[in-house]
Design an enzyme around this catalytic site. Sequence first.
Site, mmCIF file in Angstrom:
data_model
loop_
_atom_site.group_PDB
_atom_site.id
_atom_site.type_symbol
_atom_site.label_atom_id
_atom_site.label_comp_id
_atom_site.label_asym_id
_atom_site.label_seq_id
_atom_site.Cartn_x
_atom_site.Cartn_y
_atom_site.Cartn_z
ATOM 1 N N CYS A 70 1.680 -13.337 -8.574
ATOM 2 C CA CYS A 70 2.464 -12.101 -8.590
ATOM 3 C C CYS A 70 3.604 -12.174 -7.584
ATOM 4 O O CYS A 70 3.383 -12.047 -6.370
ATOM 5 C CB CYS A 70 1.558 -10.912 -8.287
ATOM 6 N N CYS A 73 4.145 -8.900 -5.660
ATOM 7 C CA CYS A 73 3.175 -8.683 -4.588
ATOM 8 C C CYS A 73 3.451 -9.560 -3.372
ATOM 9 O O CYS A 73 3.389 -9.097 -2.226
ATOM 10 C CB CYS A 73 1.760 -8.961 -5.085
ATOM 11 N N ASP A 74 3.734 -10.830 -3.611
ATOM 12 C CA ASP A 74 3.744 -11.820 -2.530
ATOM 13 C C ASP A 74 5.103 -12.435 -2.233
ATOM 14 O O ASP A 74 5.228 -13.254 -1.321
ATOM 15 C CB ASP A 74 2.762 -12.950 -2.865
#
Length: 236
Positions: A70, A73-74
């Site tokens: 992701c 997300c990261d």
Amino acid sequence: MFEIPVITEEVKSIEKNDQFTNLEKNNIFNIKTNKNEYITRNIIIATGTNPKKLGIPGEIEYSGKGVSYCATCDGMLYKKRDVAVIGGGNTALESITLLSEICNNVYVFLRGDKFRGEQIVVDKIMQKENVHIIYNTTLKEIKGNNEFVTEIETTNGNYNVDGIFITIGTDPNSKLFANILELNKLNEIVTNKDTMETSVNNIYAIGDVRDTKIRQILTGMSDAIYAIHDILSKKH
């Protein structure tokens, strides 16, 4: 704030409770878990998806240590660093677009000779100087220093990267419901877009497991509001 009990158990089956369903306006269900059995009038399914894996050496070992599924997300963890993106669909294109604004270099590896996503997005990506596309290439191994990813081995040589984003699709966690709910060809749960209700009255699906184009926390929360609103409206 809300004293809602959270029960950690594995759901094994969901069945209509005919004893009550025939007497009620709406369905009543039995939920059997690995520990108990529950009777409920409404069910909201929020089981999400699992990212598809490459199944190569190093992928599991370095998950969370340079291997991510992701970019949203990261991505910020790799600001001004070099990363690799695996995949050529729309999810991969979204990841590449995001990472190209954050990272130093983005190496994109495609199994074939072209992207499968929207051409207008592909055209924009092709103009970015820090995006390097390597066609007809597959990954063989993800390597590191026992703490973080440092290198990937491909059929087209080795590349030094700090992170790798695997974006080759997801599998909805819908297997448990395959025999009772309508699924689409991607095994996503089909829902009414206005209420999130599934093909069975009083069973709802929200978030990534349902048939939706956008998969983010905010859209999942929005789905939940629609579902809860519909549940409450049936009480009047």
